[in-house]
Design a protein around this motif. Structure first.
Motif, PDB file in Angstrom:
ATOM      1  N   GLU A  62       0.831  -1.207   0.000  1.00  0.00           N
ATOM      2  CA  GLU A  62       0.000   0.000   0.000  1.00  0.00           C
ATOM      3  C   GLU A  62       0.863   1.254   0.000  1.00  0.00           C
ATOM      4  OE1 GLU A  62      -3.823   2.142   2.024  1.00  0.00           O
ATOM      5  OE2 GLU A  62      -3.430   0.049   2.470  1.00  0.00           O
ATOM      6  N   ASN A  63       1.974   1.216   0.702  1.00  0.00           N
ATOM      7  CA  ASN A  63       2.883   2.367   0.699  1.00  0.00           C
ATOM      8  C   ASN A  63       3.404   2.638  -0.717  1.00  0.00           C
ATOM      9  OD1 ASN A  63       3.285   4.088   2.799  1.00  0.00           O
ATOM     10  ND2 ASN A  63       4.838   2.844   3.789  1.00  0.00           N
ATOM     11  N   GLU A  64       3.781   1.590  -1.438  1.00  0.00           N
ATOM     12  CA  GLU A  64       4.237   1.757  -2.820  1.00  0.00           C
ATOM     13  C   GLU A  64       3.128   2.367  -3.681  1.00  0.00           C
ATOM     14  OE1 GLU A  64       5.657  -1.928  -4.457  1.00  0.00           O
ATOM     15  OE2 GLU A  64       6.972  -2.274  -2.739  1.00  0.00           O
ATOM     16  N   PHE A  65       1.907   1.859  -3.514  1.00  0.00           N
ATOM     17  CA  PHE A  65       0.760   2.352  -4.268  1.00  0.00           C
ATOM     18  C   PHE A  65       0.502   3.820  -3.968  1.00  0.00           C
ATOM     19  CE2 PHE A  65      -3.857   3.135  -4.366  1.00  0.00           C
ATOM     20  CZ  PHE A  65      -4.094   2.915  -5.716  1.00  0.00           C
ATOM     21  N   ARG A  66       0.591   4.195  -2.701  1.00  0.00           N
ATOM     22  CA  ARG A  66       0.347   5.582  -2.303  1.00  0.00           C
ATOM     23  C   ARG A  66       1.403   6.513  -2.891  1.00  0.00           C
ATOM     24  NH1 ARG A  66      -3.268   5.976   2.218  1.00  0.00           N
ATOM     25  NH2 ARG A  66      -2.322   7.947   2.792  1.00  0.00           N
ATOM     26  N   LEU A  67       2.648   6.085  -2.905  1.00  0.00           N
ATOM     27  CA  LEU A  67       3.701   6.922  -3.475  1.00  0.00           C
ATOM     28  C   LEU A  67       3.517   7.087  -4.988  1.00  0.00           C
ATOM     29  CD1 LEU A  67       6.779   5.676  -1.439  1.00  0.00           C
ATOM     30  CD2 LEU A  67       5.602   7.868  -1.234  1.00  0.00           C
ATOM     31  N   LYS A  68       3.075   6.021  -5.669  1.00  0.00           N
ATOM     32  CA  LYS A  68       2.839   6.105  -7.113  1.00  0.00           C
ATOM     33  C   LYS A  68       1.676   7.027  -7.444  1.00  0.00           C
ATOM     34  CE  LYS A  68       4.597   1.569  -8.327  1.00  0.00           C
ATOM     35  NZ  LYS A  68       4.228   0.190  -8.699  1.00  0.00           N
ATOM     36  N   THR A  69       0.692   7.114  -6.544  1.00  0.00           N
ATOM     37  CA  THR A  69      -0.479   7.956  -6.793  1.00  0.00           C
ATOM     38  C   THR A  69      -0.358   9.329  -6.116  1.00  0.00           C
ATOM     39  OG1 THR A  69      -1.647   6.906  -4.945  1.00  0.00           O
ATOM     40  CG2 THR A  69      -2.046   6.023  -7.154  1.00  0.00           C
ATOM     41  N   CYS A  70       0.865   9.695  -5.745  1.00  0.00           N
ATOM     42  CA  CYS A  70       1.173  11.020  -5.179  1.00  0.00           C
ATOM     43  C   CYS A  70       0.392  11.305  -3.892  1.00  0.00           C
ATOM     44  CB  CYS A  70       0.922  12.115  -6.201  1.00  0.00           C
ATOM     45  SG  CYS A  70       1.960  11.958  -7.652  1.00  0.00           S
ATOM     46  N   ARG A  71       0.273  10.325  -3.040  1.00  0.00           N
ATOM     47  CA  ARG A  71      -0.363  10.513  -1.739  1.00  0.00           C
ATOM     48  C   ARG A  71       0.680  10.327  -0.653  1.00  0.00           C
ATOM     49  NH1 ARG A  71      -4.880   6.309  -2.105  1.00  0.00           N
ATOM     50  NH2 ARG A  71      -5.286   6.882   0.041  1.00  0.00           N
ATOM     51  N   ARG A  72       0.367  10.800   0.539  1.00  0.00           N
ATOM     52  CA  ARG A  72       1.317  10.697   1.652  1.00  0.00           C
ATOM     53  C   ARG A  72       1.514   9.235   2.044  1.00  0.00           C
ATOM     54  NH1 ARG A  72      -1.538  15.332   5.031  1.00  0.00           N
ATOM     55  NH2 ARG A  72      -0.702  17.105   3.912  1.00  0.00           N
ATOM     56  N   PRO A  73       2.759   8.851   2.367  1.00  0.00           N
ATOM     57  CA  PRO A  73       3.008   7.464   2.779  1.00  0.00           C
ATOM     58  C   PRO A  73       2.451   7.193   4.177  1.00  0.00           C
ATOM     59  CG  PRO A  73       5.015   8.741   2.936  1.00  0.00           C
ATOM     60  CD  PRO A  73       3.981   9.636   2.314  1.00  0.00           C
ATOM     61  N   LEU A  74       2.267   5.916   4.476  1.00  0.00           N
ATOM     62  CA  LEU A  74       1.838   5.496   5.807  1.00  0.00           C
ATOM     63  C   LEU A  74       3.030   5.579   6.749  1.00  0.00           C
ATOM     64  CD1 LEU A  74      -0.106   2.306   4.674  1.00  0.00           C
ATOM     65  CD2 LEU A  74      -1.079   4.520   5.290  1.00  0.00           C
ATOM     66  N   VAL A  75       2.783   5.946   8.001  1.00  0.00           N
ATOM     67  CA  VAL A  75       3.850   6.077   8.989  1.00  0.00           C
ATOM     68  C   VAL A  75       3.710   4.953  10.007  1.00  0.00           C
ATOM     69  CG1 VAL A  75       4.865   7.558  10.751  1.00  0.00           C
ATOM     70  CG2 VAL A  75       3.818   8.583   8.720  1.00  0.00           C
ATOM     71  N   PRO A  76       4.661   4.000  10.047  1.00  0.00           N
ATOM     72  CA  PRO A  76       4.565   2.900  11.016  1.00  0.00           C
ATOM     73  C   PRO A  76       4.748   3.412  12.443  1.00  0.00           C
ATOM     74  CG  PRO A  76       6.260   2.467   9.352  1.00  0.00           C
ATOM     75  CD  PRO A  76       5.797   3.870   9.170  1.00  0.00           C
ATOM     76  N   VAL A  77       3.882   2.966  13.347  1.00  0.00           N
ATOM     77  CA  VAL A  77       3.962   3.330  14.764  1.00  0.00           C
ATOM     78  C   VAL A  77       3.597   2.102  15.597  1.00  0.00           C
ATOM     79  CG1 VAL A  77       3.433   5.784  14.451  1.00  0.00           C
ATOM     80  CG2 VAL A  77       1.584   4.178  14.787  1.00  0.00           C
ATOM     81  N   SER A  78       3.777   2.217  16.903  1.00  0.00           N
ATOM     82  CA  SER A  78       3.374   1.125  17.794  1.00  0.00           C
ATOM     83  C   SER A  78       1.866   1.202  18.042  1.00  0.00           C
ATOM     84  CB  SER A  78       4.127   1.221  19.119  1.00  0.00           C
ATOM     85  OG  SER A  78       3.706   2.384  19.816  1.00  0.00           O
ATOM     86  N   GLU A  79       1.306   0.086  18.506  1.00  0.00           N
ATOM     87  CA  GLU A  79      -0.132   0.062  18.787  1.00  0.00           C
ATOM     88  C   GLU A  79      -0.496   1.054  19.887  1.00  0.00           C
ATOM     89  OE1 GLU A  79      -3.655  -3.076  20.083  1.00  0.00           O
ATOM     90  OE2 GLU A  79      -1.610  -3.797  19.833  1.00  0.00           O
ATOM     91  N   GLU A  80       0.340   1.187  20.886  1.00  0.00           N
ATOM     92  CA  GLU A  80       0.071   2.098  21.997  1.00  0.00           C
ATOM     93  C   GLU A  80       0.028   3.548  21.527  1.00  0.00           C
ATOM     94  OE1 GLU A  80       2.665  -0.236  22.184  1.00  0.00           O
ATOM     95  OE2 GLU A  80       1.315  -1.668  23.141  1.00  0.00           O
TER      96      GLU A  80
END
Length: 145
Positions: A62-80
């Motif tokens: 999904e991150n690759e797809f978002r970058l190809k469609t000029c959208r902001r990438p997902l930011v990995p974080v902890s569940e907390e």
């Protein structure tokens, strides 16, 4: 007075149409190399909103797809940390239909989850439901009603 009301009405509807009728983002289709049924939740921030994703392969795709469609990438974080970014209140917007993996009715762990389409009142409601119930959605599309 009537002219002023008419002009204000036209301006309001023009502004509303540009905000509400913007084109829907392209729909993410999971690649065949990723197993959508493998559950290993990854927590990310999607435009500053908490979101669980089914597994790391889907997150990376999904991150690759978002970058190809000029959208902001997902930011990995902890569940907390992610729990601080769950929406508290959702305003009514356009409804969405999401593809969600749901446990079979029997509750058997030996059977794979079932892919179902579920309707939500808004994208915010979908994101809130997903984060609070630890349920990942694969994609969503906006609908009219």
């Amino acid at each position: 007075m009537l002219r002023v009301l008419f002009v204000l009405t036209v301006v309001f509807f023009a502004a509303e149409s540009t905000i509400l009728l913007k084109p829907a983002p392209p729909i993410f289709v999971p690649p065949s190399r990723c197993d959508i049924y493998q559950k290993n939740l990854c927590w990310v921030l999607d435009e500053c909103v908490c979101r669980p994703i089914q597994n790391p392969c889907l997150r990376d795709a999904e991150n690759e797809f978002r970058l190809k469609t000029c959208r902001r990438p997902l930011v990995p974080v902890s569940e907390e940390l992610c729990k601080y970014f769950i929406p508290k209140v959702c305003l009514l917007r356009k409804p969405v239909i999401a593809s969600i993996l749901v446990r079979p009715a029997c509750g058997c762990k030996t059977k794979p989850d079932e892919l179902q389409q579920r309707k939500f009142r808004s994208l915010c409601e979908l994101q809130k439901f997903s984060a609070e119930n630890r349920t990942a959605y694969l994609n969503y599309k906006r609908c009219l009603f």
